[in-house]
Design a protein around this motif. Structure first.
Motif, mmCIF file in Angstrom:
data_model
loop_
_atom_site.group_PDB
_atom_site.id
_atom_site.type_symbol
_atom_site.label_atom_id
_atom_site.label_comp_id
_atom_site.label_asym_id
_atom_site.label_seq_id
_atom_site.Cartn_x
_atom_site.Cartn_y
_atom_site.Cartn_z
ATOM 1 N N ARG A 212 -10.509 4.161 -10.823
ATOM 2 C CA ARG A 212 -11.270 5.086 -9.978
ATOM 3 C C ARG A 212 -10.489 5.535 -8.751
ATOM 4 N NH1 ARG A 212 -16.107 6.288 -11.164
ATOM 5 N NH2 ARG A 212 -16.643 6.854 -9.018
ATOM 6 N N HIS A 213 -9.265 5.030 -8.604
ATOM 7 C CA HIS A 213 -8.386 5.458 -7.520
ATOM 8 C C HIS A 213 -7.366 6.459 -8.055
ATOM 9 C CE1 HIS A 213 -10.161 1.881 -5.695
ATOM 10 N NE2 HIS A 213 -9.651 2.236 -4.535
ATOM 11 N N GLU A 214 -6.567 7.005 -7.159
ATOM 12 C CA GLU A 214 -5.478 7.857 -7.606
ATOM 13 C C GLU A 214 -4.552 7.036 -8.506
ATOM 14 O OE1 GLU A 214 -5.527 10.865 -7.384
ATOM 15 O OE2 GLU A 214 -6.390 11.563 -5.497
ATOM 16 N N PRO A 215 -3.972 7.633 -9.532
ATOM 17 C CA PRO A 215 -3.197 6.854 -10.510
ATOM 18 C C PRO A 215 -2.096 5.995 -9.901
ATOM 19 C CG PRO A 215 -3.608 9.063 -11.342
ATOM 20 C CD PRO A 215 -4.108 9.048 -9.917
ATOM 21 N N PHE A 216 -1.424 6.485 -8.860
ATOM 22 C CA PHE A 216 -0.312 5.707 -8.306
ATOM 23 C C PHE A 216 -0.777 4.399 -7.678
ATOM 24 C CE2 PHE A 216 -1.417 8.667 -4.810
ATOM 25 C CZ PHE A 216 -1.588 7.781 -3.747
ATOM 26 N N ALA A 217 -2.051 4.305 -7.279
ATOM 27 C CA ALA A 217 -2.545 3.072 -6.665
ATOM 28 C C ALA A 217 -2.492 1.921 -7.657
ATOM 29 C CB ALA A 217 -3.966 3.273 -6.147
#
Length: 463
Positions: A212-217
């Motif tokens: 549910r976060h940006e992919p890089f996280a």
């Protein structure tokens, strides 16, 4: 006989504490009811002890990234000293000083389980018998949430750790399997690994970490956990859990060999603790999250308030404290015959969250994917935190990324994500920008100090 108060607050976690303090400052009489310990789940068994357990390892790793310091450091933290510090922070689960603080401020404190018994009436089931409390102006329910145990064969019978056991254990387990891959799961997995647990395995139902976060996280946290020796299993389907001879656990996965460990930790989310609150006596459904309006009142009951996790709006400590301020202000206003204060619409779009792993994940508002789901004409600007001089002063070879989600039509930031060492304190500036809908044309005039990690804003705002 009953005791009369202006307001009754059921639950003395952060929301209940803050509501009580605000009402006392306004000169109201308050009964504060708590079944367990003042400070609630967060202070005693969740947010606070877990951060105390993480901090030493994170600080050691940060120092190991600095030339001149790394060679002089011990290879790992002193686990027993860290756990002793944790116990000091949570007052050894002795809230007597907190009880004294509230009673000295004028509150009446009651230890026991409070439940509604009709409008403005609370029955307290205490060790020395039942007590009846009545409220002239309002009752605030601030009873929080409890861990959700998934329906997995044998899991409940295996007596798994929840956050409570995981934040109060007196020594590192030799090995640990973590069911779940959200913030609690990842923080505690990393904490126990840093404290000396030899084998830590995280079982994620999703195909990626932090979806549910940006992919890089998720990518950066997964990379760090792997380097720290934490095993990650994605798309994991847990079929059964059982205790084995010698006291360990066996975790059966679909399509794979069973995993064995000394302990199993379940961190798969929370559920409301509204059951047993007597809501049925005032015509409100029990067991789930309690619906509230923008002034934190339960629909149809202008005297009944539900704040924090129990209402399900945003299950984070700082939001419970925000709800507390709204509820207290509404009660004070109504008592004076004025219009109550309402929850700002920003709560629905500007809720900040920090995952205190190493690297930290700090986010607020919408990711690009979520913005597009809401049919916003959005785009993302992403930048390398490791290219910022201030970050390189924090660590040799600093790894991290930052992004903002921009609403093209309003030219405002609707979301932001920072991932890296020591990024948590970058978040509040982004939260202000999202909550206040500050145009990017104005934000460009807010110049970050040199040389700080905040200089990442220069890269984000030129995109």
């Amino acid at each position: 006989m009953s005791e009369q108060f202006d307001v009754i607050v059921v639950g003395a976690g952060p929301g209940g504490e803050d509501a009580t303090a605000a009402l006392l400052r306004a000169g109201m009489s308050v009964a504060l009811v708590e079944r367990e310990l003042i400070g609630g789940e967060c202070f005693n068994w969740a947010c606070v002890p877990s951060k105390a357990m993480l901090r030493a390892g994170n600080a050691l790793h940060a120092a190991q990234r600095l030339p001149g310091a790394a060679a002089r450091l011990a290879p790992q933290v002193d686990a027993l000293a860290v756990l002793a510090h944790r116990d000091d922070i949570v007052l050894h689960h002795d809230d007597s000083s907190e009880v004294e603080r509230f009673t000295a401020a004028g509150a009446a404190f009651f230890r026991g389980s409070g439940r509604l018994d009709g409008p403005r009436r609370v029955v307290l089931d205490a060790a020395d018998g039942a007590v009846v409390l009545e409220a002239a102006h309002g009752v605030i329910l601030a009873t929080g949430s409890v861990p959700r145990i998934p329906d997995i064969r044998g899991l409940a019978e295996a007596k798994p750790w929840t956050n409570r056991e995981a934040t109060s254990a007196v020594a590192p387990p030799e090995s640990l399997v973590v069911i779940g891959a959200g913030p609690v799961a990842l923080e505690l997995a990393q904490a126990w690994r840093s404290l000396g647990t030899q084998h830590v395995t995280v079982l994620s139902r999703a195909a990626t970490l932090l979806p549910r976060h940006e992919p890089f996280a998720g990518d950066l946290v997964a990379e760090a956990l792997d380097e720290a020796g934490v095993s990650l299993h994605f798309a994991a389907d847990v079929r059964a859990v059982s205790r084995v001879a010698g006291g360990g656990v066996s975790v059966e996965l679909a399509g794979g060999a069973p995993l064995t460990a000394a302990e199993v930790l379940v961190a798969t989310g929370k559920r409301s603790s509204s059951a047993g609150l007597g809501l049925a006596t005032v015509g409100v459904a029990e067991g789930g999250f309690i619906e509230v309006r923008s002034d934190m009142t339960v629909p149809g009951h202008d005297w009944l308030y539900a704040i924090g996790d129990v209402n399900g709006r945003a299950l984070m400590t700082h939001q419970a404290s925000y709800h507390a301020r709204i509820a207290a202000a509404a009660i004070i206003a109504r008592a004076a015959g004025a219009e109550p204060e309402m929850l700002d619409e920003a709560e629905g779009r500007a809720v900040p969250q920090v995952i205190f792993t190493d690297p930290q994940v700090a986010s607020v508002g919408l990711t690009l994917a979520h913005a597009r789901e809401r049919r916003l004409r959005a785009r993302r600007v992403e930048a390398d935190l490791g290219a910022v001089l201030g970050a390189r002063l924090h660590a040799d070879g600093y790894r991290g990324r930052a992004s903002i989600t921009i609403d093209e039509d309003s030219d405002t930031i609707v979301g932001a994500t920072f991932v890296g060492q020591d990024v948590a304190d970058l978040l509040h500036a982004a939260t202000i920008a999202v909550a206040a809908r500050v145009p990017r044309s104005e934000l460009r005039h807010a110049i970050p100090s040199f040389p700080t990690i905040s200089e990442i804003w220069l890269d984000l705002l030129v995109g």
